[in-house]
Design an enzyme around this catalytic site. Structure first.
Site, PDB file in Angstrom:
ATOM      1  N   LYS A  11      44.009  39.475  51.129  1.00  0.00           N
ATOM      2  CA  LYS A  11      44.914  40.249  51.995  1.00  0.00           C
ATOM      3  C   LYS A  11      44.662  41.725  51.828  1.00  0.00           C
ATOM      4  CE  LYS A  11      47.721  42.139  48.701  1.00  0.00           C
ATOM      5  NZ  LYS A  11      47.824  43.536  48.375  1.00  0.00           N
ATOM      6  N   ASP A 145      52.892  37.752  46.962  1.00  0.00           N
ATOM      7  CA  ASP A 145      51.892  37.675  48.041  1.00  0.00           C
ATOM      8  C   ASP A 145      51.540  36.238  48.435  1.00  0.00           C
ATOM      9  OD1 ASP A 145      51.617  40.465  47.977  1.00  0.00           O
ATOM     10  OD2 ASP A 145      50.001  40.367  46.503  1.00  0.00           O
TER      11      ASP A 145
HETATM   12  P1  ATP Z   1      47.786  41.918  43.689  1.00  0.00           P
HETATM   13  O1  ATP Z   1      47.089  42.587  44.844  1.00  0.00           O
HETATM   14  O2  ATP Z   1      48.400  40.585  44.024  1.00  0.00           O
HETATM   15  O3  ATP Z   1      48.709  42.788  42.919  1.00  0.00           O
HETATM   16  P2  ATP Z   1      45.221  41.965  42.420  1.00  0.00           P
HETATM   17  O4  ATP Z   1      44.422  41.529  43.596  1.00  0.00           O
HETATM   18  O5  ATP Z   1      45.154  43.419  42.077  1.00  0.00           O
HETATM   19  O6  ATP Z   1      46.689  41.517  42.608  1.00  0.00           O
HETATM   20  P3  ATP Z   1      44.334  39.638  40.993  1.00  0.00           P
HETATM   21  O7  ATP Z   1      42.889  39.517  41.321  1.00  0.00           O
HETATM   22  O8  ATP Z   1      45.265  38.725  41.700  1.00  0.00           O
HETATM   23  O9  ATP Z   1      44.816  41.149  41.151  1.00  0.00           O
HETATM   24  O10 ATP Z   1      44.428  39.436  39.409  1.00  0.00           O
HETATM   25  C1  ATP Z   1      45.344  40.052  38.553  1.00  0.00           C
HETATM   26  C2  ATP Z   1      45.242  39.374  37.198  1.00  0.00           C
HETATM   27  O11 ATP Z   1      45.756  38.046  37.310  1.00  0.00           O
HETATM   28  C3  ATP Z   1      43.818  39.202  36.682  1.00  0.00           C
HETATM   29  O12 ATP Z   1      43.415  40.300  35.908  1.00  0.00           O
HETATM   30  C4  ATP Z   1      43.873  37.908  35.877  1.00  0.00           C
HETATM   31  O13 ATP Z   1      44.083  38.163  34.524  1.00  0.00           O
HETATM   32  C5  ATP Z   1      45.110  37.162  36.402  1.00  0.00           C
HETATM   33  N1  ATP Z   1      44.798  35.895  37.122  1.00  0.00           N
HETATM   34  C6  ATP Z   1      45.400  34.720  36.929  1.00  0.00           C
HETATM   35  N2  ATP Z   1      44.893  33.767  37.728  1.00  0.00           N
HETATM   36  C7  ATP Z   1      43.949  34.343  38.469  1.00  0.00           C
HETATM   37  C8  ATP Z   1      43.062  33.867  39.479  1.00  0.00           C
HETATM   38  N3  ATP Z   1      43.065  32.597  39.884  1.00  0.00           N
HETATM   39  N4  ATP Z   1      42.235  34.772  40.038  1.00  0.00           N
HETATM   40  C9  ATP Z   1      42.243  36.081  39.638  1.00  0.00           C
HETATM   41  N5  ATP Z   1      43.031  36.560  38.674  1.00  0.00           N
HETATM   42  C10 ATP Z   1      43.888  35.702  38.080  1.00  0.00           C
END
Ligand code: ATP
Length: 305
Positions: A11, A145
């Site tokens: 997203k 999300d």
């Molecule tokens: P958001 O935009 O929802 O705030 P993000 O995109 O910045 O999140 P994510 O890639 O969702 O961040 O990951 C945040 C943290 O969640 C990672 O550093 C990891 O430790 C943990 N995590 C748990 N499960 C997953 C997964 N399936 N994929 C990625 N990260 C995961």
């Protein structure tokens, strides 16, 4: 045993209005989500013995730091499988295999995407037959999300992002994403937002009318001008080099440039494919940019493939 494969998009937030921190620690949000053509895949294979396992495979490039994705109960896909199992009373287990393409900690909700995909994949592999509406209720419990990533397309997000409502939208948009060398913790960016706003009054967040009008008209130029993100100052305070990345894209003629969610991925709107290629080429020289990806949106949410 039965297997199911699900593709799930990343997203972006076309606008991200952030209000004052609530008593429960969350911030009220007013956002417009768009699902974009950058997909993770989750395969669920049911197992008789009740075990739940997960493995993560990443494309061998800079934007996927698979080492940062837990391969245990902390993985959001595992949490989704457990929640579905608790709610349905099924006694099967599952092997989850995640193919990661969405950048980790990139502000593109990759973990939430995998949770949404795991709900759909396990619902199929276990034959639990929950409706899309019932899955959305579970999704909201897993993270702000997650409901949107089931839904896909474009949607307005309220509450802490988990209440989604449809938005009238036309057009398909060309995006360029500049992935950073290192992820940024969402919690750290919100903490910085609170620090920067300490002592001042933070207004209740609103979705800008100009952005809704641009989407209704399918007007990419107007959409580019209306893109906004209240977390920009906080993210740039933690990663000052992102300012250069945004500047390079703007100089290359992007219709709009913002950080994705809490960053550090930067988004650039282009008028067409050739324009996107020009912007991507210019971003190749940005020191803070590890990888550049062209994409389109909107696309559907988590779907069996
Ligand atoms: P958001 O935009 O929802 O705030 P993000 O995109 O910045 O999140 P994510 O890639 O969702 O961040 O990951 C945040 C943290 O969640 C990672 O550093 C990891 O430790 C943990 N995590 C748990 N499960 C997953 C997964 N399936 N994929 C990625 N990260 C995961």
């Amino acid at each position: 045993m039965t297997s199911a494969n699900v593709r799930v998009p990343a997203k972006i937030n076309l606008c991200l209005g952030v209000g004052p921190v609530r008593d429960d620690g969350y911030h009220p949000l007013a956002t417009v989500y768009q699902a974009v053509d950058l997909h993770d895949e989750v395969r669920a294979t049911a197992r008789e013995d009740g075990e739940i396992t997960v493995v993560v495979h990443a494309d061998l490039d800079a934007r996927t730091e698979a080492a940062d994705v837990p391969e245990d109960d902390d993985n959001l896909a595992v949490k989704a499988a457990r929640l579905l199992r608790d709610r349905t009373g099924v006694d099967l287990g599952v092997d989850l295999a995640i193919r990661k393409v969405i950048p980790v900690a990139g502000g593109m909700a990759g973990g939430s995407a995998d949770a949404a995909a795991a709900l759909v994949a396990c619902n199929e592999a276990w034959g639990t037959g929950l409706s899309r509406a019932a899955l959305e209720v579970l999704a909201a419990k897993l993270g702000s999300d997650v409901p949107f990533l089931l839904h896909g397309g474009n949607a307005v997000g309220g509450g802490r992002g988990e209440t989604i409502s449809p938005v009238l939208a036309r057009g398909s948009y060309h995006w360029v994403f500049a992935m950073a060398h290192q992820g940024l913790s969402t919690a750290a960016v919100y903490a910085e937002f609170d620090r920067l706003n300490a002592g001042s009054t933070v207004a209740d967040p609103q979705v800008p009318d100009a952005l809704l009008a641009a989407l209704r008209a399918g007007d990419a130029v107007a959409l580019g001008e209306a893109l906004s993100n209240d977390l920009t100052e906080a993210a740039l305070s933690l990663r000052p080099e992102l300012e250069d990345t945004l500047e390079i894209g703007i100089e290359a003629g992007a219709l709009g440039a913002i950080l994705s969610g809490s960053g550090p991925t930067a988004l650039f709107l282009a008028s067409d494919e050739q324009h996107a290629l020009d912007i991507a080429f210019a971003l190749g020289s940005a020191a803070g940019c590890a990888d550049v990806v062209q994409s389109r949106g909107p696309v559907p949410g988590a779907r069996l493939s």
